[in-house]
Design a protein around this motif. Structure first.
Motif, PDB file in Angstrom:
ATOM      1  N   SER A   1       0.835  -1.196   0.000  1.00 16.77           N
ATOM      2  CA  SER A   1       0.000   0.000   0.000  1.00 16.77           C
ATOM      3  C   SER A   1       0.869   1.246   0.000  1.00 16.77           C
ATOM      4  CB  SER A   1      -0.900   0.024   1.235  1.00 16.77           C
ATOM      5  OG  SER A   1      -0.140   0.305   2.405  1.00 16.77           O
ATOM      6  N   LYS A   2       0.252   2.370  -0.297  1.00 15.44           N
ATOM      7  CA  LYS A   2       0.951   3.626  -0.132  1.00 15.44           C
ATOM      8  C   LYS A   2       0.998   3.941   1.365  1.00 15.44           C
ATOM      9  CE  LYS A   2      -3.166   6.424  -0.767  1.00 15.44           C
ATOM     10  NZ  LYS A   2      -3.806   7.467  -1.520  1.00 15.44           N
ATOM     11  N   LEU A   3       1.840   4.864   1.739  1.00 12.04           N
ATOM     12  CA  LEU A   3       1.968   5.290   3.128  1.00 12.04           C
ATOM     13  C   LEU A   3       0.667   5.965   3.548  1.00 12.04           C
ATOM     14  CD1 LEU A   3       4.273   5.233   5.211  1.00 12.04           C
ATOM     15  CD2 LEU A   3       4.850   7.536   4.499  1.00 12.04           C
ATOM     16  N   SER A   4       0.107   5.539   4.679  1.00 11.91           N
ATOM     17  CA  SER A   4      -1.161   6.098   5.169  1.00 11.91           C
ATOM     18  C   SER A   4      -0.994   6.546   6.612  1.00 11.91           C
ATOM     19  CB  SER A   4      -2.267   5.059   5.081  1.00 11.91           C
ATOM     20  OG  SER A   4      -2.465   4.666   3.755  1.00 11.91           O
ATOM     21  N   LYS A   5      -1.930   7.355   7.071  1.00 14.34           N
ATOM     22  CA  LYS A   5      -1.887   7.860   8.435  1.00 14.34           C
ATOM     23  C   LYS A   5      -2.795   7.069   9.347  1.00 14.34           C
ATOM     24  CE  LYS A   5      -0.739  12.591   7.227  1.00 14.34           C
ATOM     25  NZ  LYS A   5      -1.195  13.989   7.232  1.00 14.34           N
ATOM     26  N   LEU A   6      -2.370   6.926  10.583  1.00 10.83           N
ATOM     27  CA  LEU A   6      -3.122   6.256  11.633  1.00 10.83           C
ATOM     28  C   LEU A   6      -3.140   7.189  12.828  1.00 10.83           C
ATOM     29  CD1 LEU A   6      -4.291   3.646  13.027  1.00 10.83           C
ATOM     30  CD2 LEU A   6      -1.943   3.123  13.630  1.00 10.83           C
ATOM     31  N   VAL A   7      -4.310   7.452  13.390  1.00 10.53           N
ATOM     32  CA  VAL A   7      -4.419   8.318  14.554  1.00 10.53           C
ATOM     33  C   VAL A   7      -4.751   7.464  15.766  1.00 10.53           C
ATOM     34  CG1 VAL A   7      -5.672  10.225  15.618  1.00 10.53           C
ATOM     35  CG2 VAL A   7      -5.173  10.275  13.159  1.00 10.53           C
ATOM     36  N   VAL A   8      -3.953   7.605  16.821  1.00 12.11           N
ATOM     37  CA  VAL A   8      -4.238   6.932  18.095  1.00 12.11           C
ATOM     38  C   VAL A   8      -4.756   8.014  19.022  1.00 12.11           C
ATOM     39  CG1 VAL A   8      -3.244   5.729  20.066  1.00 12.11           C
ATOM     40  CG2 VAL A   8      -2.455   5.191  17.757  1.00 12.11           C
ATOM     41  N   LEU A   9      -5.985   7.826  19.498  1.00  6.62           N
ATOM     42  CA  LEU A   9      -6.617   8.805  20.368  1.00  6.62           C
ATOM     43  C   LEU A   9      -7.489   8.056  21.389  1.00  6.62           C
ATOM     44  CD1 LEU A   9      -7.148  11.818  20.896  1.00  6.62           C
ATOM     45  CD2 LEU A   9      -9.053  11.674  19.298  1.00  6.62           C
ATOM     46  N   ARG A  10      -7.191   8.262  22.612  1.00  3.04           N
ATOM     47  CA  ARG A  10      -7.974   7.609  23.671  1.00  3.04           C
ATOM     48  C   ARG A  10      -8.706   8.633  24.481  1.00  3.04           C
ATOM     49  NH1 ARG A  10      -3.520   5.907  23.480  1.00  3.04           N
ATOM     50  NH2 ARG A  10      -2.569   3.914  23.337  1.00  3.04           N
TER      51      ARG A  10
END
Length: 72
Positions: free
Chosen positions: A63-72
């Motif tokens: 895949s292409k580079l993607s963003k992941l957001v970690v938020l609790r």
């Protein structure tokens, strides 16, 4: 979990990086589901990830580079 949709997926690899490019998670699993066991250990923030899939026919797709957001 990371779940990849598709047919004939033999193996899936997920690599997650910090915004500075440091590898913070890498896991390979058979099939299309990769457990994401360090999610609770990562600090809140934005991360980058790449998924690589190998089909039953041996073909590899990344895949292409993607963003992941970690938020609790």
């Amino acid at each position: 979990y990371f779940v990849v949709e598709g047919v004939g997926i033999a193996q899936t690899t997920v690599r997650v990086f910090s915004m500075t490019g440091k590898l913070v998670f890498a896991q390979t699993a058979q099939g299309n589901v990769v457990p994401f066991s360090v999610a609770s250990e990562l600090a809140n923030g934005v991360y980058l990830y790449v998924v690589t899939v190998q089909g039953a026919d041996g073909q590899i797709v990344t895949s292409k580079l993607s963003k992941l957001v970690v938020l609790r």
